[in-house]
Motif scaffolding. Structure first.
Motif, PDB file in Angstrom:
ATOM      1  N   GLY A 125      33.702  15.201  -4.001  1.00  0.00           N
ATOM      2  CA  GLY A 125      34.355  15.978  -3.579  1.00  0.00           C
ATOM      3  C   GLY A 125      34.296  17.530  -3.791  1.00  0.00           C
ATOM      4  N   TRP A 126      34.032  18.083  -4.376  1.00  0.00           N
ATOM      5  CA  TRP A 126      33.462  19.551  -4.614  1.00  0.00           C
ATOM      6  C   TRP A 126      32.541  20.426  -3.625  1.00  0.00           C
ATOM      7  N   LEU A 127      31.402  18.887  -3.366  1.00  0.00           N
ATOM      8  CA  LEU A 127      30.121  19.343  -2.978  1.00  0.00           C
ATOM      9  C   LEU A 127      30.523  19.418  -1.162  1.00  0.00           C
ATOM     10  N   ALA A 128      31.458  18.428  -0.956  1.00  0.00           N
ATOM     11  CA  ALA A 128      31.908  18.920   0.520  1.00  0.00           C
ATOM     12  C   ALA A 128      33.240  19.340   1.338  1.00  0.00           C
ATOM     13  N   ALA A 129      33.992  19.912   0.136  1.00  0.00           N
ATOM     14  CA  ALA A 129      34.408  21.259   0.324  1.00  0.00           C
ATOM     15  C   ALA A 129      34.052  22.526   0.398  1.00  0.00           C
ATOM     16  N   ALA A 130      32.419  22.172  -0.279  1.00  0.00           N
ATOM     17  CA  ALA A 130      32.019  23.862   0.314  1.00  0.00           C
ATOM     18  C   ALA A 130      30.773  23.390   1.322  1.00  0.00           C
ATOM     19  N   VAL A 131      31.199  22.648   1.844  1.00  0.00           N
ATOM     20  CA  VAL A 131      29.942  22.087   3.306  1.00  0.00           C
ATOM     21  C   VAL A 131      30.985  22.602   3.992  1.00  0.00           C
ATOM     22  N   ARG A 132      32.262  22.776   4.307  1.00  0.00           N
ATOM     23  CA  ARG A 132      33.484  22.671   5.509  1.00  0.00           C
ATOM     24  C   ARG A 132      33.617  23.392   5.151  1.00  0.00           C
ATOM     25  N   ARG A 133      33.394  24.809   3.868  1.00  0.00           N
ATOM     26  CA  ARG A 133      33.899  26.250   3.770  1.00  0.00           C
ATOM     27  C   ARG A 133      32.304  26.783   4.620  1.00  0.00           C
ATOM     28  N   ALA A 134      31.306  26.853   4.930  1.00  0.00           N
ATOM     29  CA  ALA A 134      30.044  26.652   5.069  1.00  0.00           C
ATOM     30  C   ALA A 134      30.068  27.378   6.787  1.00  0.00           C
ATOM     31  N   PRO A 135      29.499  28.259   6.895  1.00  0.00           N
ATOM     32  CA  PRO A 135      30.077  28.730   8.881  1.00  0.00           C
ATOM     33  C   PRO A 135      29.095  28.365   9.300  1.00  0.00           C
ATOM     34  N   GLY A 136      29.296  28.626  10.484  1.00  0.00           N
ATOM     35  CA  GLY A 136      28.636  27.230  11.813  1.00  0.00           C
ATOM     36  C   GLY A 136      28.621  26.591  11.155  1.00  0.00           C
TER      37      GLY A 136
END
Length: 270
Positions: A125-136
């Protein structure tokens, strides 16, 4: 390319495998290398020396409980930003944002908890959130997720494990195979590049050829022929996939207990 090199490529007793690791990476010549289990690489000069041998630039995420991970980038790829994922993962996760001709590409190198499925699900879940914050729209999660995929019947593989290791892949009922970490990442919109490349034609054959642990001579008594290492991308990244394969044979059989996984993407540096 993603690869768990096992305890920093150097065993406490036994051979130093770092020359083998470097030979494998040099032969593949990846533009981006996500690497896990970097025991001792947080000591001064160790990571820099490793990266220099490969002609790459390193970015390391230290670990409070386990082992560091890193992302290494080959020039002329330009790094826009980099930093660790600041969550209490058992091991660690490192983020690097690259400039590409199609826009920013975020690469995450991660290593999930080896012991419990519940903990892996939380870390996913933490990694999924990090992906969501990625630009583009371009992002890639690469690493040893210590988790079996939800689209395959793993009953036989898990049953062959010694009891101490079997528990790592079962839910609390002691029967159900725990695939929740990868399932959570897929539910978050990521695409498993291995199954994406294989397509629906031969899922059983794809499951066999995608196995990443153990290698023939690198150890790995805790594995029974398993796909634990993944390249998961956003749909926009998956659309640019040309090829994905597991690297086997030669030095890979001795360099680690995991095989590397390599993807070729239709992207150019900006």
């Amino acid at each position: 390319m993603t690869w768990n090199i096992r305890t920093g490529g150097r065993d406490r007793t036994g051979p130093d495998r770092r020359d083998l690791v470097c030979r494998v990476v040099t032969a593949q010549a990846p533009d981006v290398l996500a690497v896990q289990e970097l025991r001792g690489f947080d000591r001064p000069g160790v990571l820099a020396g490793f990266a220099d041998r490969l002609g790459m630039r390193p970015h390391l995420a230290r670990s409070c409980f386990g082992q560091p991970v890193a992302v290494l980038v080959r020039p002329p790829w330009r790094i826009r930003s980099a930093g660790p994922v600041r969550r209490p993962l058992h091991h660690a996760a490192q983020r690097v944002e690259l400039a590409t001709s199609a826009g920013p590409l975020t690469v995450l190198s991660a290593h999930l908890d080896p012991y419990t499925g519940l903990r892996r699900r939380i870390e996913a879940g933490w990694l999924a959130a990090a992906v969501r914050r990625a630009p583009g729209e371009l992002a890639l999660l690469a690493g040893d997720l210590n988790t079996l995929d939800p689209g395959t019947d793993h009953t036989g593989r898990v049953a062959r494990l010694p009891a101490a290791y079997r528990r790592r892949h079962l839910r609390r009922d002691g029967r159900t195979v725990d695939t929740r970490a990868v399932a959570r990442l897929l539910a978050g919109g990521l695409v498993d590049l291995w199954t994406h490349a294989a397509g629906p034609a031969d899922p059983a054959g794809s499951a066999e050829t995608g196995l990443t642990a153990p290698t023939r001579h690198g150890g790995g008594v805790e594995f029974s022929g398993m796909r634990l290492d993944y390249l998961l991308g956003t749909p926009a990244l998956a659309a640019r996939l040309r090829d994905v394969h597991v690297v086997r044979g030669g030095d890979t059989e001795y360099a680690s207990d995991h095989y590397p996984v390599v993807a070729e993407l239709d992207l150019d540096p900006a």
